[in-house]
Design a protein around this motif. Structure first.
Motif, PDB file in Angstrom:
ATOM      1  N   ARG A 167       0.943  -1.469   0.160  1.00  0.00           N
ATOM      2  CA  ARG A 167       0.177  -0.279   0.471  1.00  0.00           C
ATOM      3  C   ARG A 167       0.827   0.994   0.627  1.00  0.00           C
ATOM      4  NH1 ARG A 167      -3.655  -1.467   5.095  1.00  0.00           N
ATOM      5  NH2 ARG A 167      -1.299  -2.014   6.178  1.00  0.00           N
ATOM      6  N   SER A 168       1.825   1.230   0.019  1.00  0.00           N
ATOM      7  CA  SER A 168       2.935   2.215   0.912  1.00  0.00           C
ATOM      8  C   SER A 168       3.722   2.416  -0.519  1.00  0.00           C
ATOM      9  CB  SER A 168       3.699   2.532   1.746  1.00  0.00           C
ATOM     10  OG  SER A 168       4.113   0.710   1.740  1.00  0.00           O
ATOM     11  N   SER A 262      -5.596   2.595   5.769  1.00  0.00           N
ATOM     12  CA  SER A 262      -4.646   4.040   6.089  1.00  0.00           C
ATOM     13  C   SER A 262      -4.509   4.607   4.484  1.00  0.00           C
ATOM     14  CB  SER A 262      -3.560   3.311   6.645  1.00  0.00           C
ATOM     15  OG  SER A 262      -2.938   2.249   6.132  1.00  0.00           O
ATOM     16  N   GLY A 263      -3.991   5.472   4.576  1.00  0.00           N
ATOM     17  CA  GLY A 263      -3.874   6.602   2.892  1.00  0.00           C
ATOM     18  C   GLY A 263      -4.618   6.070   1.721  1.00  0.00           C
ATOM     19  N   GLN A 539      -4.720   2.046  -3.912  1.00  0.00           N
ATOM     20  CA  GLN A 539      -4.102   0.778  -2.439  1.00  0.00           C
ATOM     21  C   GLN A 539      -4.666  -0.440  -3.410  1.00  0.00           C
ATOM     22  OE1 GLN A 539      -4.245   2.071   1.377  1.00  0.00           O
ATOM     23  NE2 GLN A 539      -2.449   3.544   0.969  1.00  0.00           N
ATOM     24  N   HIS A 540      -3.752  -1.132  -3.517  1.00  0.00           N
ATOM     25  CA  HIS A 540      -4.478  -2.847  -3.055  1.00  0.00           C
ATOM     26  C   HIS A 540      -5.331  -3.096  -1.857  1.00  0.00           C
ATOM     27  CE1 HIS A 540      -1.443  -4.241  -6.309  1.00  0.00           C
ATOM     28  NE2 HIS A 540      -0.905  -3.463  -5.826  1.00  0.00           N
ATOM     29  N   THR A 541      -6.759  -3.609  -1.926  1.00  0.00           N
ATOM     30  CA  THR A 541      -7.636  -4.226  -1.356  1.00  0.00           C
ATOM     31  C   THR A 541      -7.725  -2.644   0.028  1.00  0.00           C
ATOM     32  OG1 THR A 541      -6.428  -4.117   0.409  1.00  0.00           O
ATOM     33  CG2 THR A 541      -6.277  -6.758  -0.828  1.00  0.00           C
ATOM     34  N   SER A 542      -7.796  -1.471  -0.402  1.00  0.00           N
ATOM     35  CA  SER A 542      -8.299   0.075   0.047  1.00  0.00           C
ATOM     36  C   SER A 542     -10.068  -0.143  -0.950  1.00  0.00           C
ATOM     37  CB  SER A 542      -7.472   1.022  -0.192  1.00  0.00           C
ATOM     38  OG  SER A 542      -6.799   1.154  -1.753  1.00  0.00           O
ATOM     39  N   VAL A 543     -10.508   0.776   0.104  1.00  0.00           N
ATOM     40  CA  VAL A 543     -12.289   0.587  -0.493  1.00  0.00           C
ATOM     41  C   VAL A 543     -12.348   2.018  -1.324  1.00  0.00           C
ATOM     42  CG1 VAL A 543     -14.004   2.113   0.447  1.00  0.00           C
ATOM     43  CG2 VAL A 543     -12.307   0.598   1.950  1.00  0.00           C
ATOM     44  N   GLY A 544     -12.357   0.758  -2.426  1.00  0.00           N
ATOM     45  CA  GLY A 544     -12.985   1.526  -3.652  1.00  0.00           C
ATOM     46  C   GLY A 544     -11.994   0.991  -4.575  1.00  0.00           C
ATOM     47  N   ALA A 545     -11.095   0.084  -4.103  1.00  0.00           N
ATOM     48  CA  ALA A 545      -9.988  -0.413  -5.248  1.00  0.00           C
ATOM     49  C   ALA A 545     -10.349  -0.786  -6.386  1.00  0.00           C
ATOM     50  CB  ALA A 545      -8.919  -1.278  -4.559  1.00  0.00           C
TER      51      ALA A 545
END
Length: 560
Positions: A167-168, A262-263, A539-545
Motif C-alpha cells: 500500500r505504501s 490507511s492512506g 492501494q491494493h485492497t483499499s476501499v474502492g480499489a
C-alpha cells in the motif's frame, strides 16, 4: 506525578534545486487513461521536477534502490556490506524515503544477494516510488498532490513500518513521505463532546497507519484498539483542503480514518489520542520444546483450551508463536497485576504441560513499574529485528471463542497441516494474540469507528507466516504468497462470518471487502467518494480499489 504515555506507544516507525535528473524517455505513446510511468512520453520533464523541488523548498528526493551499491556503476563494497547485513531487518528501511519493508513488493529488483556472478538481474526501482517528498507540513502535501494530478502520475503515501499489502509504494509514483512528522505535544486537559482528560498529539511519522487500520497490542484488553483511542486527525484531502476530522467536525471522515484503512481517504499529518496512566504491570514468557510430536500437540491443545479464560480476566493480553516442536509465549501481560496473579493464571497450563513432559526454557514471571520497561525486558530492542524480521509473508484470521470451544480439533488440525507443509522454501510459524476488545470490555460504542466488526467478537487473532532467506527468488516469493493465501482460507473455512486484521493480511484475497472491512464497506465507500472522488489515492485492497484503477502488466495504473 503520574507518567502518561500514548496508547500507541504502549501498544507496540536533499536534493538542491539544481539536482541532476535523467532526461525523460519516450518509449510509449501518450495514454491519458493511465498514470504515466518513467518510460512514457508524458512523464514529467526535468524542468517539471525542478519546479516541484523549488516549490517544496528542496525536499524532493529521487528514489534510489537500497542495494544499488552492490551493482555495477554504483559499486561500493563497504556500503554494499552494510546493506547486506541489514537486509532482513527492519531498521534499514525506516529512514529510506521509498524502500518498503517487504521483499515481495520490492520484487527482488535490486537484491544485494543477487548481484554476484551467475545472477544477471539488473538493479532497478521496479515497484518502488520514483520520487518522494519529505513531508513537513500541509503545504508540502498539497504541492505533491497538485503535481501528481497535473502531471498524471501515481501518488503514494509512505510512512515507516511494515507493508504486506504493497500500500505504501507504487511503480512510477510520487511518494508523500510522512516519516519525519514526529512532533509530540501533551494536553493534560483535552476536552471534547466525547472525551475529557489527558491526550497526546503525535505526528504521522509516529502514528503511522497503525490506528487507521485498527491497531492491536499488549494493552488492548485494557484500553481497546488504537482506533478506539483516536480523538481527532489533522489531514489534507486530495481536493487540497487542510482539515480536522473529529467526532464533531467532518465526523464521517473521522469515523473512516479510525480503523477503515490507511492512506486512502486523506493524507494524515497528525492525530490526537487518549493518554492513559502508566503503572505496575506483570508479565510472563516461556518456551517449551519436545521431540515427541503427540505430546507437543497435546500441550498446544491444552494452551488453546485455556485461552477462552483470558478474555474473562480484565486487562490480560497474551501473544505466542509456535513451529514444529517449539512453542514460545512471547508475552502475557496483566496491567496492575502481581507475579502471583500471573502465575495463578498460567498454573493449570504449567501443570498440564509438565505432565506431558514438556521441557520449559526461559520460563519467567516479571513485574515492572511501567509497560515500556516490561516490554523491553520481554522483547529487548536489540532482538526486535530478529524477532520480527522484514523478510516474511503473513496471513491472519480473527478466531471467535466458539471455534476454540466447539471445534478446537479441526483448528489444530489446520495448524498442523500448515506447519507440516514441506513444499515451502522457508521457516513456517503459527501465531496467536489474545485480546478482549469487545465493545463492553473497552467501553466503545458500536459504530463509533470503522474497526472491522469481527474484532469485537474475536477471542484471538490467528496468523500463519513464512520467514525466508534474504536471497529467495521471485518465483519462490510468489509461491509463498500463494501458500499463505491457501492457509488463510483453511482457517477462514472454520470461521465463517469473521475477518482478518488488514495489517497482517494478503493483497490478493478475493474476499478482501468482507474479510477486511465487513459490513462497514459500503459506508466507507461513501466516505471515499466524498473526500477523494477522483481516486487520487489508490492501494491494493483499499476501499474502492476495484472501481477506478487497476494495474496493468507493467504496474501502470489504468482506468477500469
Amino acid at each position: 506525578m503520574v507518567n502518561y504515555c500514548t496508547i500507541l506507544a504502549l501498544a507496540l516507525g536533499v536534493l538542491s534545486p539544481a539536482f541532476a535528473l535523467p532526461s525523460r524517455p519516450h518509449s510509449r505513446p501518450h495514454n491519458a487513461s493511465c498514470r504515466y510511468l518513467p518510460t512514457d512520453a508524458g512523464w514529467p520533464t526535468r524542468a517539471d521536477w525542478d519546479r516541484l523541488n523549488n516549490t517544496v523548498g528542496g525536499k524532493l528526493m529521487r528514489g534510489e534502490p537500497l542495494a544499488q551499491s552492490c551493482y555495477p556503476s554504483f559499486e561500493d563494497a563497504a556500503k554494499c556490506a552494510q546493506v547486506r547485513d541489514g537486509w532482513g531487518s527492519n531498521s534499514l528501511y525506516y529512514d529510506d524515503p521509498v524502500a518498503v519493508m517487504s521483499p515481495f513488493w520490492l520484487n527482488n529488483s535490486c537484491n544485494p544477494f543477487l548481484s554476484s556472478a551467475g545472477h544477471t538481474r539488473a538493479c532497478t526501482l521496479d515497484n518502488v516510488s520514483s520520487y518522494a517528498i519529505n513531508i513537513t507540513d500541509a503545504a508540502t502535501v498539497i504541492a505533491g498532490i497538485e503535481f501528481a494530478r497535473q502531471n498524471n502520475i501515481r501518488l503514494s503515501v509512505k510512512n515507516t513500518g511494515h507493508d504486506y499489502l504493497g500500500r505504501s509504494t507504487g511503480k512510477g509514483s510520487l511518494a508523500l513521505w510522512t516519516h519525519n512528522l514526529r512532533d509530540v505535544s501533551v494536553n493534560m486537559n483535552y476536552t471534547s463532546s466525547k472525551y475529557s482528560g489527558p491526550a497526546v498529539k503525535i505526528g504521522a511519522g509516529i502514528a503511522g497507519g497503525f490506528s487507521q487500520n485498527g491497531g492491536y497490542g499488549q494493552l488492548s484488553s485494557l484500553y481497546g484498539l488504537a482506533a478506539d483511542n483516536t480523538l481527532k486527525f489533522e489531514v489534507v484531502t486530495t481536493d487540497l483542503r487542510h482539515l480536522i476530522a473529529s467526532p464533531s467536525t467532518n465526523a464521517d471522515l473521522y469515523w473512516a480514518l479510525s480503523g477503515g484503512g490507511s492512506g486512502n481517504y486523506a493524507v494524515v499529518l497528525s492525530q490526537t489520542v487518549k493518554a492513559h496512566p502508566d503503572g505496575q504491570i506483570a508479565g510472563a514468557t516461556f518456551v517449551f520444546t519436545s521431540t515427541n510430536t503427540t505430546s507437543f500437540w497435546s500441550a498446544i491443545q491444552a494452551w488453546y483450551r485455556l485461552s477462552p479464560r483470558f478474555n474473562l480476566i480484565p486487562g490480560l493480553s497474551a501473544s505466542w508463536i509456535f513451529s514444529s516442536g517449539l512453542f514460545r509465549l512471547t508475552a502475557a501481560t496483566l496491567p496492575g497485576g502481581t507475579a502471583s496473579d500471573m502465575d495463578a493464571i498460567l498454573r493449570d497450563f504449567y501443570q498440564a504441560a509438565q505432565e506431558l513432559d514438556m521441557a520449559f526454557v526461559a520460563r519467567k514471571t516479571i513485574v515492572k513499574p511501567s509497560f515500556v520497561e516490561l516490554y523491553d525486558t520481554l522483547v529487548p530492542p536489540s532482538r526486535a529485528d530478529s524477532s520480527f524480521p522484514s523478510n516474511n509473508t503473513i496471513g491472519s484470521r480473527l478466531v471467535p471463542a466458539r471455534v476454540v470451544q466447539d471445534n478446537l480439533t479441526a483448528l489444530l488440525d489446520v495448524y498442523r497441516r500448515i506447519l507440516e507443509d514441506d513444499t515451502v522454501p522457508g521457516m513456517i510459524a503459527v501465531g496467536g494474540t489474545s485480546n478482549n476488545v469487545s465493545h463492553a470490555n473497552v467501553g466503545v460504542e458500536p459504530d463509533s469507528n470503522a474497526v472491522l466488526p469481527a474484532w469485537r467478537d474475536a477471542l484471538l487473532s490467528s496468523s500463519a507466516a513464512v520467514s525466508f532467506a534474504v536471497n529467495t527468488s521471485i518465483q519462490d516469493l510468489q509461491f509463498i504468497q500463494a501458500k499463505v493465501n491457501t492457509w488463510q482460507d483453511w482457517v477462514k473455512a472454520l470461521t465463517p462470518g469473521s475477518g482478518s486484521y488488514i495489517n497482517e493480511a494478503t493483497y490478493d484475497n478475493p474476499d478482501w471487502k468482507l474479510d477486511y472491512y465487513g459490513n462497514n464497506y459500503e459506508r466507507l465507500l461513501r466516505v471515499k467518494e466524498k473526500y477523494d472522488g477522483n481516486f487520487t489515492l489508490w492501494q491494493h485492497t483499499s476501499v474502492g480499489a476495484d472501481m477506478y484503477w487497476q494495474e496493468d502488466a507493467e504496474g501502470r495504473l489504468c482506468r477500469v
